[in-house]
Design an enzyme around this catalytic site. Structure first.
Site, PDB file in Angstrom:
ATOM      1  N   LYS A  25      34.820  38.812  30.256  1.00 63.48           N
ATOM      2  CA  LYS A  25      35.050  37.663  31.150  1.00 63.48           C
ATOM      3  C   LYS A  25      33.773  37.306  31.900  1.00 63.48           C
ATOM      4  O   LYS A  25      33.394  36.136  31.965  1.00 63.48           O
ATOM      5  CB  LYS A  25      36.184  38.002  32.132  1.00 63.48           C
ATOM      6  CG  LYS A  25      36.568  36.866  33.053  1.00 63.48           C
ATOM      7  CD  LYS A  25      38.023  36.954  33.468  1.00 63.48           C
ATOM      8  CE  LYS A  25      38.286  38.027  34.508  1.00 63.48           C
ATOM      9  NZ  LYS A  25      37.759  37.675  35.846  1.00 63.48           N
ATOM     10  N   SER A  26      33.086  38.293  32.436  1.00 63.50           N
ATOM     11  CA  SER A  26      31.858  38.019  33.197  1.00 63.50           C
ATOM     12  C   SER A  26      30.816  37.336  32.312  1.00 63.50           C
ATOM     13  O   SER A  26      30.179  36.352  32.709  1.00 63.50           O
ATOM     14  CB  SER A  26      31.268  39.331  33.722  1.00 63.50           C
ATOM     15  OG  SER A  26      32.114  39.899  34.683  1.00 63.50           O
ATOM     16  N   ARG A  30      29.192  33.295  32.228  1.00 64.26           N
ATOM     17  CA  ARG A  30      27.731  33.101  32.257  1.00 64.26           C
ATOM     18  C   ARG A  30      27.248  32.386  31.009  1.00 64.26           C
ATOM     19  O   ARG A  30      26.366  31.515  31.081  1.00 64.26           O
ATOM     20  CB  ARG A  30      27.037  34.462  32.423  1.00 64.26           C
ATOM     21  CG  ARG A  30      27.224  35.033  33.841  1.00 64.26           C
ATOM     22  CD  ARG A  30      27.023  36.526  33.873  1.00 64.26           C
ATOM     23  NE  ARG A  30      27.028  37.096  35.211  1.00 64.26           N
ATOM     24  CZ  ARG A  30      28.119  37.401  35.922  1.00 64.26           C
ATOM     25  NH1 ARG A  30      29.317  37.164  35.434  1.00 64.26           N
ATOM     26  NH2 ARG A  30      28.008  37.933  37.125  1.00 64.26           N
ATOM     27  N   GLY A  94      37.413  33.614  40.879  1.00 67.78           N
ATOM     28  CA  GLY A  94      36.320  33.769  41.838  1.00 67.78           C
ATOM     29  C   GLY A  94      34.967  33.703  41.143  1.00 67.78           C
ATOM     30  O   GLY A  94      34.017  33.120  41.669  1.00 67.78           O
ATOM     31  N   ARG A 122      40.279  33.584  49.367  1.00 69.32           N
ATOM     32  CA  ARG A 122      39.187  34.549  49.194  1.00 69.32           C
ATOM     33  C   ARG A 122      37.886  34.048  49.838  1.00 69.32           C
ATOM     34  O   ARG A 122      37.655  32.841  49.938  1.00 69.32           O
ATOM     35  CB  ARG A 122      38.993  34.843  47.697  1.00 69.32           C
ATOM     36  CG  ARG A 122      40.232  35.524  47.127  1.00 69.32           C
ATOM     37  CD  ARG A 122      40.137  35.750  45.648  1.00 69.32           C
ATOM     38  NE  ARG A 122      39.064  36.671  45.307  1.00 69.32           N
ATOM     39  CZ  ARG A 122      38.659  36.903  44.063  1.00 69.32           C
ATOM     40  NH1 ARG A 122      39.234  36.264  43.060  1.00 69.32           N
ATOM     41  NH2 ARG A 122      37.705  37.756  43.829  1.00 69.32           N
ATOM     42  N   GLN A 168      28.746  38.478  41.856  1.00 71.15           N
ATOM     43  CA  GLN A 168      28.999  37.038  41.969  1.00 71.15           C
ATOM     44  C   GLN A 168      28.042  36.410  42.971  1.00 71.15           C
ATOM     45  O   GLN A 168      27.466  35.355  42.717  1.00 71.15           O
ATOM     46  CB  GLN A 168      30.450  36.794  42.386  1.00 71.15           C
ATOM     47  CG  GLN A 168      31.438  37.262  41.330  1.00 71.15           C
ATOM     48  CD  GLN A 168      32.880  37.040  41.722  1.00 71.15           C
ATOM     49  OE1 GLN A 168      33.174  36.499  42.798  1.00 71.15           O
ATOM     50  NE2 GLN A 168      33.789  37.439  40.867  1.00 71.15           N
ATOM     51  N   ASP A 319      36.821  46.594  39.075  1.00 66.99           N
ATOM     52  CA  ASP A 319      38.060  45.986  38.586  1.00 66.99           C
ATOM     53  C   ASP A 319      39.002  47.008  37.955  1.00 66.99           C
ATOM     54  O   ASP A 319      40.116  46.651  37.545  1.00 66.99           O
ATOM     55  CB  ASP A 319      37.732  44.892  37.555  1.00 66.99           C
ATOM     56  CG  ASP A 319      37.022  43.713  38.206  1.00 66.99           C
ATOM     57  OD1 ASP A 319      37.238  43.476  39.407  1.00 66.99           O
ATOM     58  OD2 ASP A 319      36.238  43.044  37.512  1.00 66.99           O
ATOM     59  N   ARG A 350      44.354  44.726  46.309  1.00 68.36           N
ATOM     60  CA  ARG A 350      44.727  45.661  45.227  1.00 68.36           C
ATOM     61  C   ARG A 350      45.076  47.057  45.748  1.00 68.36           C
ATOM     62  O   ARG A 350      45.802  47.788  45.067  1.00 68.36           O
ATOM     63  CB  ARG A 350      43.614  45.723  44.173  1.00 68.36           C
ATOM     64  CG  ARG A 350      43.572  44.459  43.347  1.00 68.36           C
ATOM     65  CD  ARG A 350      42.526  44.470  42.257  1.00 68.36           C
ATOM     66  NE  ARG A 350      42.716  43.305  41.393  1.00 68.36           N
ATOM     67  CZ  ARG A 350      41.787  42.789  40.604  1.00 68.36           C
ATOM     68  NH1 ARG A 350      40.593  43.348  40.538  1.00 68.36           N
ATOM     69  NH2 ARG A 350      42.057  41.745  39.855  1.00 68.36           N
ATOM     70  N   ARG A 394      45.441  42.129  36.850  1.00 66.26           N
ATOM     71  CA  ARG A 394      45.164  43.568  36.642  1.00 66.26           C
ATOM     72  C   ARG A 394      46.293  44.444  37.205  1.00 66.26           C
ATOM     73  O   ARG A 394      46.527  45.543  36.719  1.00 66.26           O
ATOM     74  CB  ARG A 394      43.811  43.941  37.221  1.00 66.26           C
ATOM     75  CG  ARG A 394      42.665  43.150  36.564  1.00 66.26           C
ATOM     76  CD  ARG A 394      41.314  43.765  36.744  1.00 66.26           C
ATOM     77  NE  ARG A 394      40.273  42.767  36.501  1.00 66.26           N
ATOM     78  CZ  ARG A 394      39.818  42.403  35.305  1.00 66.26           C
ATOM     79  NH1 ARG A 394      40.308  42.947  34.216  1.00 66.26           N
ATOM     80  NH2 ARG A 394      38.877  41.485  35.184  1.00 66.26           N
TER      81      ARG A 394
HETATM   82  C1  S3P Z   1      32.269  39.733  38.589  1.00 65.40           C
HETATM   83  C2  S3P Z   1      31.939  40.508  39.654  1.00 65.40           C
HETATM   84  C3  S3P Z   1      32.908  41.309  40.426  1.00 65.40           C
HETATM   85  C4  S3P Z   1      34.201  41.506  39.650  1.00 65.40           C
HETATM   86  C5  S3P Z   1      34.698  40.237  39.012  1.00 65.40           C
HETATM   87  C6  S3P Z   1      33.656  39.692  38.055  1.00 65.40           C
HETATM   88  C7  S3P Z   1      31.230  38.935  37.921  1.00 65.40           C
HETATM   89  O1  S3P Z   1      33.211  40.628  41.634  1.00 65.40           O
HETATM   90  O2  S3P Z   1      35.205  42.030  40.491  1.00 65.40           O
HETATM   91  O3  S3P Z   1      35.894  40.464  38.301  1.00 65.40           O
HETATM   92  O4  S3P Z   1      31.457  38.441  36.799  1.00 65.40           O
HETATM   93  O5  S3P Z   1      30.133  38.788  38.500  1.00 65.40           O
HETATM   94  P1  S3P Z   1      32.252  40.747  42.933  1.00 65.40           P
HETATM   95  O6  S3P Z   1      30.942  40.205  42.592  1.00 65.40           O
HETATM   96  O7  S3P Z   1      32.935  39.932  43.997  1.00 65.40           O
HETATM   97  O8  S3P Z   1      32.233  42.213  43.266  1.00 65.40           O
END
Ligand code: S3P
Length: 437
Positions: A25-26, A30, A94, A122, A168, A319, A350, A394
């Site tokens: 996902k991350s 990107r 987020g 958030r 993030q 996560d 969580r 999750r």
């Molecule tokens: C992510 C960073 C994490 C993670 C999220 C994905 C990212 O959050 O919990 O699921 O893709 O950069 P934080 O940067 O708020 O810790």
């Protein structure tokens, strides 16, 4: 079967076979954003087909990129961005909202950002504040969505220190800094996932790094850089693979291989913790994809014992605490997880969600502001509970996995959010032998 409404999982026979985890996902967010920033055509395969990522794809289209999908291949025509007419809507995501805020700031266009009730609750100030230090004009009532970013003069480079180990926030600043004048320096005292840094290199961007001598590092971002288009294959998501691995570990006689998973050390804390608990997991066939270390993960049913999970490990498994807590309830002895304050501001609180769900399943569980403690007796818990997913993918997946080993079925009130990160969770689990209906 559609992922809507309630689902129940129950004690299953052995899980066996091989499965692929969905695209990371991350990295998927990107890959779309960087492709839309790069002038020319990029091609992406392996992209996560989840709701969060599809929202980012829609945002890239609204910002002026040509986004086409041909089966598993995404073709993105990127370049100069324009101000979208409507607010960009990020649903539950987020990552999408925060990274695109940084990229919009760097591109010098105006945009409004919004999301669902969970995302509106958030914190966004953690991204907006450093961008304001760079000269951005933005409004965010109470530091939350909806956020409006104004078009304006180019941003100026800053020196900043990250208050939380958040990839993030770090990524938003890096993306804004690419369009700023001067060299931005970001100090991350505790290292968080580095997909932005790795993938920007694939797009031809030059960043410099300096260790801070205390486990963190400085990231230098020279402004005024443009991205070159690229071809990418997104590896599988270790956070999604975690559910399949956990299911195999707690379900007797199971033997499951999850193929093609990113094993980036800054994401691998869950797997390290499992080894501390005595899990039989092996990384096979190591290789590289998308600038990321990748492997197949084989997991076999294991006799597990509790362990102390150090606070320093939290950023590399942030996560995975919900599924770790579920696994810990099947292990012998105490598992104490510390340094969890960020879990309070994820898709749900969580810590509270896991504590309530595990207690309902008959588990000895306790929590504090930034910790969670689970005590097991080495056999799966009683189960037989109705658990609230609290709109959190999750949490829903963690309890469906626990139900496979629990003595009585575990019901989840609403599983629709699973589609944000693992849309094929149900068919993949069912094919491995899980009894979820
Ligand atoms: C992510 C960073 C994490 C993670 C999220 C994905 C990212 O959050 O919990 O699921 O893709 O950069 P934080 O940067 O708020 O810790």
């Amino acid at each position: 079967m559609q992922l809507t409404g309630p689902l129940t999982s129950q004690n299953s026979g052995p899980l066996a076979g091989a499965a692929s985890a969905p695209g990371d996902k991350s990295i998927s967010h990107r890959a779309l954003i960087f492709s839309a920033m790069a002038a020319g055509r990029s091609e992406i395969t392996g992209l996560l087909d989840g709701e969060d990522v599809l929202r980012t794809a829609a945002a890239m289209r609204a910002l002026g990129a040509a986004v086409e999908r041909d089966g598993p291949v995404w073709r993105i025509g990127g370049g100069a961005w324009k101000s979208p007419d409507k607010a960009l809507y990020f649903g539950n995501s987020g990552t999408g909202a925060r990274l695109v805020m940084g990229a919009v700031a760097g591109a010098g266009v105006a945009a409004r950002f919004d999301g669902d009730a969970s995302l509106r609750s958030r914190p966004m100030g953690r991204v907006i504040e450093p961008l304001r230090m760079m000269g951005l004009s933005a409004t965010a009532a109470d530091g939350r969505l909806p956020v409006a970013i104004d078009a304006g003069a180019p941003l100026a480079a800053i020196d900043c220190k990250l208050a939380q180990p958040s990839a993030q926030v770090k990524s938003a600043i890096i993306l804004a800094a690419l369009g700023a004048q001067g060299i931005t320096c970001i100090h991350e005292p505790v290292r968080s996932r580095d997909h932005t840094e790795r993938l920007l290199a694939v797009f031809g961007v030059e960043l410099r790094f300096d260790a801070d001598g205390a486990g963190g590092r400085y990231i230098f971002v020279p402004g005024g850089q443009s991205l070159s288009p690229s071809r990418l294959a997104v590896p599988g998501d270790p956070s999604s693979a975690a559910f399949l691995v956990a299911a195999a570990l707690i379900t007797p006689n199971s033997d499951v291989t999850v193929r093609n998973v990113s094993v980036n050390p800054l994401r691998a804390g869950f797997y390290e913790t499992l080894r501390d608990m005595g899990a039989n997991t092996v990384f096979e066939n190591p290789r590289e994809e998308c600038g990321e270390p990748v492997a197949d993960i084989r997991a076999r049913h294991s006799v597990l014992h509790g362990c102390a999970v150090p606070a320093e490990r939290a950023p590399s498994m942030i996560d995975e605490y919900p599924i770790l807590a579920a696994v810990a309830s099947c292990a012998a002895g105490e598992t104490k997880m510390t340094g969890l304050e960020e879990l309070r501001v994820k898709e749900s609180d969580r810590i509270a969600a896991m504590e309530a769900g595990l207690a309902a399943c008959g588990v000895d569980v306790a929590s504090g502001p930034d910790w969670l403690r689970v005590i097991g007796d080495g056999t799966p818990p009683k189960g037989g509970a109705d658990v609230k997913a609290r709109h959190d993918h999750r949490i829903a997946m963690s309890f469906l996995v626990l139900g496979l080993a629990a003595k009585n079925p575990v019901a989840i009130d609403d599983v629709s959010m699973i589609a944000t990160s693992f849309p094929d969770f149900l068919p993949v689990m069912t094919k491995l032998g899980a009894a979820i209906s």
